[in-house]
Design a protein around this motif. Structure first.
Motif, PDB file in Angstrom:
ATOM      1  N   GLY A  70       7.694   8.877  -2.014  1.00  0.00           N
ATOM      2  CA  GLY A  70       9.088   7.719  -1.997  1.00  0.00           C
ATOM      3  C   GLY A  70       9.237   6.661  -0.672  1.00  0.00           C
ATOM      4  N   MET A  71      10.151   5.802  -0.909  1.00  0.00           N
ATOM      5  CA  MET A  71      10.980   5.099   0.639  1.00  0.00           C
ATOM      6  C   MET A  71      11.352   5.043   1.285  1.00  0.00           C
ATOM      7  SD  MET A  71       8.267   1.488  -0.763  1.00  0.00           S
ATOM      8  CE  MET A  71       7.605   1.169   0.513  1.00  0.00           C
ATOM      9  N   ASP A  72      11.379   5.515   2.607  1.00  0.00           N
ATOM     10  CA  ASP A  72      12.753   5.768   3.168  1.00  0.00           C
ATOM     11  C   ASP A  72      12.731   4.041   3.651  1.00  0.00           C
ATOM     12  OD1 ASP A  72      11.036   5.672   5.032  1.00  0.00           O
ATOM     13  OD2 ASP A  72      11.846   7.393   5.556  1.00  0.00           O
ATOM     14  N   THR A  73      14.155   4.072   4.202  1.00  0.00           N
ATOM     15  CA  THR A  73      14.494   2.333   4.979  1.00  0.00           C
ATOM     16  C   THR A  73      13.447   1.955   6.073  1.00  0.00           C
ATOM     17  OG1 THR A  73      17.304   2.771   4.357  1.00  0.00           O
ATOM     18  CG2 THR A  73      16.272   1.560   5.658  1.00  0.00           C
ATOM     19  N   ASP A  74      13.315   2.959   6.585  1.00  0.00           N
ATOM     20  CA  ASP A  74      12.139   2.556   8.298  1.00  0.00           C
ATOM     21  C   ASP A  74      10.873   2.020   6.785  1.00  0.00           C
ATOM     22  OD1 ASP A  74      14.410   3.683   9.521  1.00  0.00           O
ATOM     23  OD2 ASP A  74      13.327   5.136   9.882  1.00  0.00           O
ATOM     24  N   ALA A  75      10.206   2.413   5.643  1.00  0.00           N
ATOM     25  CA  ALA A  75       9.668   2.545   4.929  1.00  0.00           C
ATOM     26  C   ALA A  75       9.471   1.261   4.413  1.00  0.00           C
ATOM     27  CB  ALA A  75       9.222   3.488   4.224  1.00  0.00           C
ATOM     28  N   ILE A  76      10.861   0.464   4.031  1.00  0.00           N
ATOM     29  CA  ILE A  76      10.786  -0.281   3.237  1.00  0.00           C
ATOM     30  C   ILE A  76      11.143  -1.481   4.646  1.00  0.00           C
ATOM     31  CG2 ILE A  76      12.580  -1.628   2.526  1.00  0.00           C
ATOM     32  CD1 ILE A  76      13.298   1.710   0.819  1.00  0.00           C
ATOM     33  N   ALA A  78       9.650  -1.515   7.048  1.00  0.00           N
ATOM     34  CA  ALA A  78       7.806  -1.820   7.617  1.00  0.00           C
ATOM     35  C   ALA A  78       7.989  -2.462   7.207  1.00  0.00           C
ATOM     36  CB  ALA A  78       7.601  -0.308   8.039  1.00  0.00           C
ATOM     37  N   LEU A  79       7.665  -1.923   5.443  1.00  0.00           N
ATOM     38  CA  LEU A  79       6.342  -2.423   4.498  1.00  0.00           C
ATOM     39  C   LEU A  79       7.223  -4.523   4.398  1.00  0.00           C
ATOM     40  CD1 LEU A  79       4.118  -2.787   2.579  1.00  0.00           C
ATOM     41  CD2 LEU A  79       5.693  -2.300   0.508  1.00  0.00           C
ATOM     42  N   GLU A  81       8.652  -6.186   7.216  1.00  0.00           N
ATOM     43  CA  GLU A  81       8.267  -7.122   8.368  1.00  0.00           C
ATOM     44  C   GLU A  81       6.703  -7.795   7.769  1.00  0.00           C
ATOM     45  OE1 GLU A  81      10.797  -4.997  11.232  1.00  0.00           O
ATOM     46  OE2 GLU A  81       9.291  -4.019  11.480  1.00  0.00           O
ATOM     47  N   LEU A  82       5.857  -6.379   7.403  1.00  0.00           N
ATOM     48  CA  LEU A  82       4.267  -6.748   7.388  1.00  0.00           C
ATOM     49  C   LEU A  82       3.886  -7.731   6.323  1.00  0.00           C
ATOM     50  CD1 LEU A  82       1.769  -6.359   8.526  1.00  0.00           C
ATOM     51  CD2 LEU A  82       1.033  -3.995   7.181  1.00  0.00           C
ATOM     52  N   ARG A  83       4.739  -7.542   5.311  1.00  0.00           N
ATOM     53  CA  ARG A  83       4.316  -8.792   4.390  1.00  0.00           C
ATOM     54  C   ARG A  83       5.155  -9.915   4.257  1.00  0.00           C
ATOM     55  NH1 ARG A  83       6.668  -7.092  -1.484  1.00  0.00           N
ATOM     56  NH2 ARG A  83       5.571  -9.554  -1.460  1.00  0.00           N
ATOM     57  N   THR A  84       6.226  -9.734   5.371  1.00  0.00           N
ATOM     58  CA  THR A  84       6.720 -10.980   5.721  1.00  0.00           C
ATOM     59  C   THR A  84       5.612 -12.028   6.689  1.00  0.00           C
ATOM     60  OG1 THR A  84       9.126 -10.643   5.538  1.00  0.00           O
ATOM     61  CG2 THR A  84       8.555 -11.917   6.793  1.00  0.00           C
ATOM     62  N   LEU A 160       4.169   0.240  -5.547  1.00  0.00           N
ATOM     63  CA  LEU A 160       5.504   1.324  -5.605  1.00  0.00           C
ATOM     64  C   LEU A 160       6.569   0.930  -5.089  1.00  0.00           C
ATOM     65  CD1 LEU A 160       5.719   4.178  -5.236  1.00  0.00           C
ATOM     66  CD2 LEU A 160       5.225   3.788  -2.560  1.00  0.00           C
ATOM     67  N   PHE A 161       6.640  -0.051  -4.059  1.00  0.00           N
ATOM     68  CA  PHE A 161       8.337  -1.023  -3.779  1.00  0.00           C
ATOM     69  C   PHE A 161       8.804  -2.004  -4.940  1.00  0.00           C
ATOM     70  CE2 PHE A 161      10.160  -5.087  -2.652  1.00  0.00           C
ATOM     71  CZ  PHE A 161      11.188  -4.453  -2.045  1.00  0.00           C
TER      72      PHE A 161
END
Length: 215
Positions: A70-76, A78-79, A81-84, A160-161
Motif C-alpha cells: 500500500g502507500m502510507d502518508t510517508d510513502a505518498i 516521498a513519491l 517530492e521525487l516526482r515533483t 499505483l498512486f
C-alpha cells in the motif's frame, strides 16, 4: 526459457493485476498459488516478487510471505517530492528547449488520455496507462536521459498512486485537469506542475487520514 525471462514475464503479469486494481493493497501473494497459476517453479515466482519489491509494488516480510504494497502518508509524500523534483525540472527544460511551448508529443499524449476518459465505458487500466504516458511525455520532452531514467523507475509507483487516488476523481475531472495543466504549463511555467502534483498528493493523504487502514 531461462529463469530470468520467465521471472520477468511473471512479474509483468502480476504487476498489471496490481495496477489494474485486481489485487488490492494487502492482498497476499502465495508462492505456491502463483507458481501454479503461471505454470512456473516457485523460485521463478520468488524472483518475480523480488523484482516487484524493488518497484515498490510488493512487500516481502520474512517468515510471513509477500503481499501487495500500500502507500502510507510517508510513502505518498516521498513519491510526491521525487516526482515533483523530476517533473518540474523536466517541464522547465522542455519549455526552454521548445520556445516556451510543449512539443506535439505531449499534446498527443494528452489527447490519448482525453479520448480514454471520454469513452462510453472508460477502462481504468487504459486510462491509468494513458495518464502515466502523458507525464512520461513531459519528462521526455526535456531530452535529459538522466531525468528520464530515474523517472522511468517511478512508473509503477505512479500508477499505483493513481489507483489509490481514483476514488477522489471522475474520468471527466481527470481529463479536464490534465488538459488545463498542459495549457497552463505553456502560459505560466513549470510551477503549475508542482501545484498539480501537490493537489493530487494532498487528496490521497486526506483520504488516508480520514480512512486509516485497519490494524
Amino acid at each position: 526459457m531461462s529463469p530470468q525471462p520467465a521471472a520477468d514475464r511473471v512479474a509483468a503479469q502480476i504487476r498489471e493485476r496490481i495496477l489494474d486494481g485486481q489485487l488490492g493493497a494487502g492482498a497476499r501473494l502465495v508462492e505456491a498459488d502463483l507458481a501454479e497459476r503461471h505454470a512456473v517453479a516457485r523460485h521463478t515466482v520468488r524472483a518475480a516478487l523480488k523484482q516487484l519489491q524493488t518497484e515498490g509494488l510488493v512487500e516481502i516480510v520474512p517468515n510471513r510471505g509477500a503481499r501487495v504494497a500500500g502507500m502510507d502518508t510517508d510513502a505518498i509524500v516521498a513519491l510526491y517530492e521525487l516526482r515533483t523534483a523530476l517533473e518540474t525540472e523536466a517541464a522547465h527544460l522542455a519549455l526552454a528547449k521548445n520556445g516556451d511551448r510543449l512539443p506535439p508529443s505531449v499534446h498527443e499524449a494528452n489527447e490519448v488520455l482525453t479520448r480514454a476518459c471520454s469513452r462510453a465505458r472508460p477502462s481504468w487500466p487504459t486510462v491509468s496507462r494513458a495518464h502515466a504516458d502523458l507525464h512520461t511525455a513531459i519528462v521526455r520532452a526535456a531530452r535529459s536521459p538522466r531525468i528520464e531514467a530515474v523517472h522511468d523507475q517511478l512508473t509503477a509507483q505512479t500508477r499505483l498512486f493513481l489507483l489509490l487516488v481514483r476514488p477522489h476523481y471522475t474520468f471527466e475531472r481527470l481529463a479536464q485537469e490534465h488538459t488545463e495543466l498542459i495549457a497552463q504549463l505553456e502560459q505560466h511555467g513549470p510551477d503549475v506542475l508542482r501545484q498539480h502534483l501537490r493537489a493530487s498528493a494532498g487528496a490521497l493523504i486526506d483520504g488516508a487520514l480520514a480512512h486509516p487502514p485497519a490494524g
